[in-house]
Design an enzyme around this catalytic site. Sequence first.
Site, short mmCIF file in Angstrom:
data_model
loop_
_atom_site.label_atom_id
_atom_site.label_comp_id
_atom_site.label_asym_id
_atom_site.label_seq_id
_atom_site.Cartn_x
_atom_site.Cartn_y
_atom_site.Cartn_z
CE LYS A 1 -2.87 -2.90 0.09
NZ LYS A 1 -3.63 -4.05 -0.80
CG HIS B 1 -12.39 -4.63 7.52
ND1 HIS B 1 -13.09 -3.58 7.15
CD2 HIS B 1 -12.24 -4.78 8.47
CE1 HIS B 1 -12.84 -2.74 7.60
NE2 HIS B 1 -12.30 -3.16 8.88
NE ARG C 1 -10.20 -9.65 -5.31
CZ ARG C 1 -10.33 -8.61 -4.58
NH1 ARG C 1 -8.43 -8.38 -3.91
NH2 ARG C 1 -11.47 -7.94 -3.45
#
Length: 511
Positions: A120, A239, A296
């Site tokens: 990140k 999440h 993806r």
Amino acid sequence: MFRKMFNKILIANRGEIAVRVLGACHEMGIAAVAVYSDVDRASLHVRKADEAYPIGAAAAAESYLNIEKILDVAARSGADAIHPGYGFLSENAKFAQACADAGVKFIGPSAAAMDAMGSKTRARQAMERAGVPFVPGTSRGLESFEQAEQVAARIGYPVMLKAAAGGGGKGMRLVHAPAALKSALEGARSEAERSFGDGEVYIEKAMVNPRHIEMQVLADEHGNIVYLGERECSLQRRHQKVVEESPSPIVDADMRRRMGEVAVRVARAAGYTNAGTVEFLVDQQKNFYFLEMNTRLQVEHPVTELVTGLDLVQLQIRIAAGERLAFAQDEVQIRGHAIECRIYAEDPDNDYFPSPGKITLLLEPSGPGVRRDSGMYEGWTVPMDYDPLLAKLIGYGADRNQAIGRLMRALNEYFVGGIKTNISLFLRILSDPDFRAAKLDTGFLDRLLEKKRAEPPTDSKATEVAAIAAGLFAALGAPAAAAGERSPDSGASQPSAASNWKIAAHKEAMR
Ligand code: MV4
């Protein structure tokens, strides 16, 4: 660069996504090879494939995460390409590289592009160079507590500490005041170290109840990149996304164009090819900030397919075969509205605790504006070793109201006997006044479930006993396994991680 269309594709996945990819192969006249673990011998993807190969024990590390075994099947079957689906090896740069080295085309981005987005902090550095808006904070790992203190004071509280290798909320800490910073930093660091083997932590300004909106992009191997509109993904719990829709009710044509152009810039800066998703956090004023890029095909890709009329999996295959995108940005049109529900084998009366077992009766909806992507069938036993996603039900209509009406009709028709599912949750969500008014943010679902929890429990003793039994069962006998997209990072890079079900069972029993 020109490549011939593939003859045979190996699908390195299971469940509904393996079935989805198989279907695309068959529509294109391409043979499809399935792989399966010991507990998946009778799974739907195995039955639908042209060839199927066993790859080992239920534990994902032994099967769906085992690069060597999967490449061995590719060689033995003569497959010329591999589709990784989502979760498992789909975001594993080592796997993409191993495919390239073995002369099998990986249907996805290059290992280098995947690697660039995997960290990140590195992704933030690249976006900084590309002039992409992102949340204020550091783009490098924190070197000391003092540095964290200084940056937090500069950007202002609340702040968010995040693991550079993270995703899915692991190694993430929300800090409201300076006094809590030190222990939060230590906690985030050790969790990141434990979960990812990498303790790098950075800091961001925390946004309060943001929306989560993501933009689908498609890039061919000749430098053409388009965006295919956004998905509203704010309805999440722990999440995990629960409901997704496209278009987002708050995004107008102008905002879509600005977000789309930023997403294309992100993809270009990363040297990205194939299908990808750029995630944004959106604040109350509709400012949007780059969060991360998912390299993806995503679980929720059907809502984009329904509103664009495109087949993302077929396009992924064409791009990987070296074809150019056959359309330009100005030919992409968003038409109508689509909403997806993720049907899980979970018990709504027991805090959405996983509920595997045998499906004794299955009545499935269809009809106008209803799409169902499913990996289950009547008589099949849902294994407890993987992510319990059974199917996705998607409603489509000319507008949001029609999509909701069709989806509710279809949910009422859906009957899954023998196991518990979360179908009733969607009926609550879709009839909620705030949902109807499109007042969505990442706190919505917790607020909705809180309303229910305020009521007295029906049979807490039985629940407790069941939880303890499930915990014991998991601790004694269940093989460890990684999950699907539910925790892509733990699934992809942590072959030894315990299954989510097992963890949930354990937590539940220890409560
Ligand atoms: C944030 C945030 C607020 N401010 N970052 C959660 C998962 C991870 N990929 C990023 N996440 C968040 N990052 C800043 N600076 C709030 C979240 C967040 C969240 C984001 C999307 C969807 C659901 C969420 C639930 C809780 C927190």
